[in-house]
Scaffold this motif. Structure first.
Motif, PDB file in Angstrom:
ATOM      1  N   UNK A 192       0.735  -1.297  -0.235  1.00 33.63           N
ATOM      2  CA  UNK A 192       0.140   0.051  -0.021  1.00 33.63           C
ATOM      3  C   UNK A 192       0.785   1.043   0.127  1.00 33.63           C
ATOM      4  N   UNK A 193       0.547   2.253  -0.884  1.00 36.00           N
ATOM      5  CA  UNK A 193       1.123   3.558  -0.931  1.00 36.00           C
ATOM      6  C   UNK A 193       0.388   4.501  -0.522  1.00 36.00           C
ATOM      7  N   UNK A 194       1.006   5.218   0.309  1.00 40.62           N
ATOM      8  CA  UNK A 194       0.065   6.304   0.685  1.00 40.62           C
ATOM      9  C   UNK A 194       0.784   7.741   0.377  1.00 40.62           C
ATOM     10  N   UNK A 195       0.206   8.500  -0.568  1.00 40.17           N
ATOM     11  CA  UNK A 195       1.197   9.748  -0.813  1.00 40.17           C
ATOM     12  C   UNK A 195       0.340  11.009  -0.996  1.00 40.17           C
ATOM     13  N   UNK A 196       1.098  12.043  -0.876  1.00 40.24           N
ATOM     14  CA  UNK A 196       0.313  13.496  -1.041  1.00 40.24           C
ATOM     15  C   UNK A 196       0.035  13.481  -2.477  1.00 40.24           C
ATOM     16  N   UNK A 197      -1.170  13.658  -2.891  1.00 44.42           N
ATOM     17  CA  UNK A 197      -1.637  13.814  -4.360  1.00 44.42           C
ATOM     18  C   UNK A 197      -0.893  14.800  -5.182  1.00 44.42           C
ATOM     19  N   UNK A 198      -0.508  14.163  -6.302  1.00 47.81           N
ATOM     20  CA  UNK A 198       0.070  15.133  -7.306  1.00 47.81           C
ATOM     21  C   UNK A 198      -0.989  15.876  -8.054  1.00 47.81           C
ATOM     22  N   UNK A 256      -3.732  21.309   5.004  1.00 45.76           N
ATOM     23  CA  UNK A 256      -4.436  20.325   4.512  1.00 45.76           C
ATOM     24  C   UNK A 256      -3.362  19.265   3.845  1.00 45.76           C
ATOM     25  N   UNK A 257      -3.735  18.079   4.172  1.00 46.79           N
ATOM     26  CA  UNK A 257      -2.935  17.002   3.176  1.00 46.79           C
ATOM     27  C   UNK A 257      -4.076  16.357   2.420  1.00 46.79           C
ATOM     28  N   UNK A 258      -3.968  16.278   1.074  1.00 42.17           N
ATOM     29  CA  UNK A 258      -4.972  15.438   0.241  1.00 42.17           C
ATOM     30  C   UNK A 258      -3.822  14.227  -0.341  1.00 42.17           C
ATOM     31  N   UNK A 259      -4.463  12.952   0.476  1.00 43.36           N
ATOM     32  CA  UNK A 259      -3.715  11.795   0.183  1.00 43.36           C
ATOM     33  C   UNK A 259      -4.394  10.869  -0.639  1.00 43.36           C
ATOM     34  N   UNK A 260      -3.608  10.277  -1.474  1.00 49.71           N
ATOM     35  CA  UNK A 260      -3.972   9.199  -2.279  1.00 49.71           C
ATOM     36  C   UNK A 260      -3.473   7.950  -1.938  1.00 49.71           C
ATOM     37  N   UNK A 297      -6.877   3.590  -4.858  1.00 46.96           N
ATOM     38  CA  UNK A 297      -8.115   2.852  -4.222  1.00 46.96           C
ATOM     39  C   UNK A 297      -8.451   3.565  -2.888  1.00 46.96           C
ATOM     40  N   UNK A 298      -8.081   4.869  -2.486  1.00 47.05           N
ATOM     41  CA  UNK A 298      -8.456   5.543  -1.533  1.00 47.05           C
ATOM     42  C   UNK A 298      -8.043   6.817  -1.584  1.00 47.05           C
ATOM     43  N   UNK A 299      -8.644   7.833  -0.816  1.00 48.75           N
ATOM     44  CA  UNK A 299      -8.293   9.053  -0.541  1.00 48.75           C
ATOM     45  C   UNK A 299      -8.539   9.548   0.622  1.00 48.75           C
ATOM     46  N   UNK A 300      -7.799  10.415   1.312  1.00 45.95           N
ATOM     47  CA  UNK A 300      -7.762  11.028   2.373  1.00 45.95           C
ATOM     48  C   UNK A 300      -7.832  12.683   2.466  1.00 45.95           C
ATOM     49  N   UNK A 301      -8.676  13.255   2.916  1.00 42.98           N
ATOM     50  CA  UNK A 301      -8.408  14.665   2.914  1.00 42.98           C
ATOM     51  C   UNK A 301      -8.345  15.034   4.749  1.00 42.98           C
TER      52      UNK A 301
END
Length: 363
Positions: free
Chosen positions: A183-189, A227-231, A244-248
């Motif tokens: 699983x990779x959780x990264x800040x959205x580009x 804010x962190x927009x994470x993909x 497969x997921x998104x977190x704000x």
């Protein structure tokens, strides 16, 4: 398009006198015209899955689809002599799609009526409308991402995964470890924002608020330090699962607020939602921040509520967190985080808590 008419996620085709001209069992040789072929290819490119429900001999019909060069475009073919409503139901259940996102096209009014009677949420179309489907809003996703264009391939890999799971003799946890999950959780580009918006639109069962964030709203938050927009993306030895997921998350030194958490239903069985909440709880504990989460009940997101509760979140009136009070109709959940161990079933690569631009393995 109204909320009652979500984007179609899967179109189920009848074959005789719908997808092709003629009746296979009577005519023996059937053809597909260029208009229908274009519809099939373009819907696939838009990320709309396609399946078959047909009264025919399975082997004979499938061979003909292969000869026509179209078999590869269809998942979960239901070619048999049973009621079409049962075939449609099986396809929806196997895909884990809501019936409101399923469409069915058939030349016979009796077949459409049978499906509509037993599955009133499924949208039914007459065969003569097939050539016009590309122009209908419900078949026109607002965004078409890289993941959308390879959705069929990802679902096929998922079916292979499921088949191996059924044959696996050990415990579920052992099977998950055998997949080499990452699983990779990264800040959205910037280029990923369209996929993030798509997740907020398409995900209903695992969306904590049901709120849709527009492309423009998400882009405006990319450079916002609060804010962190994470993909979230996943992969395994069968191939990529895609995003497969998104977190704000809105952050202050004292409080982190989860404004949006949505994950694809495709990764529920891998425990993706629980892993995300565990990682976030650990990250907040490291930062010494309290966690609060917006949650709004919808008709379909009970599983997300269970995930929050299982992670230890409880309801609060947010009286001591006035600046984080949720919008009207939204509950405020909270958690005093403590350090968490990483999962044993997957490797997690996530943002470094100390260096914003770097990602590290969660250990």
């Amino acid at each position: 398009m109204s909320e009652a008419q979500p984007v179609v996620k899967c179109l189920i085709w009848d074959l005789d006198n719908t997808l092709w001209h003629g009746t296979l069992v009577e005519d023996g040789h059937v053809e597909v015209d260029d208009v229908i072929r274009k519809v099939i290819v373009e819907l696939d490119a838009r990320g709309v899955l396609q399946a078959v429900s047909s009264r025919n001999d399975h082997d004979e019909a499938w061979v003909r689809l292969e000869e026509l060069g179209l078999a590869e475009y269809f998942v979960l073919p239901q070619i048999n002599w049973g009621p079409k409503s049962e075939s449609v139901r099986r396809i929806a259940e196997r895909l884990n799609f809501a019936l409101t996102t399923i469409a069915f096209i058939d030349d016979l009014p009796t077949e459409r009526a049978e499906v509509a009677y037993h599955l009133p949420d499924v949208r039914c179309y007459p065969a003569e409308q097939a050539g016009a489907l590309l122009g209908l809003p419900e078949f026109s996703p607002p965004v078409v991402t890289v993941d959308a264009r390879r959705r069929r391939q990802m679902y096929r890999a998922g079916f292979e995964r499921d088949q191996e799971r059924e044959q696996y003799q050990g415990a579920d946890e052992e099977f998950l470890r055998s997949l080499d999950l990452e699983m990779r959780i990264g800040r959205a580009r910037d280029e990923e924002i369209t996929r993030v918006e798509e997740l907020t639109l398409r995900t209903s069962q695992m969306n904590a608020t049901g709120v849709h964030y527009s492309d423009a709203a998400l882009r405006a938050l990319l450079d916002d330090e609060r804010h962190d927009v994470l993909v979230v993306s996943m992969s395994d030895r069968f191939g990529p699962h895609g995003a497969v997921g998104v977190m704000l998350i809105e952050k202050t030194p004292q409080v982190w607020r989860i404004k949006l958490l949505a994950t694809s239903c495709r990764v529920v069985s891998f425990g993706a939602g629980a892993v995300l909440l565990r990682w976030l709880t650990d990250a907040a504990a490291r930062a010494g921040a309290h966690l609060v989460a917006d949650f709004r009940r919808t008709e379909r997101n009970r599983m997300m509520e269970v995930a929050y509760r299982f992670a230890g979140f409880t309801t609060t009136d947010c009286a001591c967190l006035a600046s984080f009070a949720p919008p009207e109709g939204t509950e405020c959940l909270h958690l005093e985080p403590v350090r968490q161990d990483p999962p044993t079933t997957m490797r997690v690569i996530a943002p470094d808590p100390h260096v914003r631009a770097r990602e590290v393995e969660w250990r």
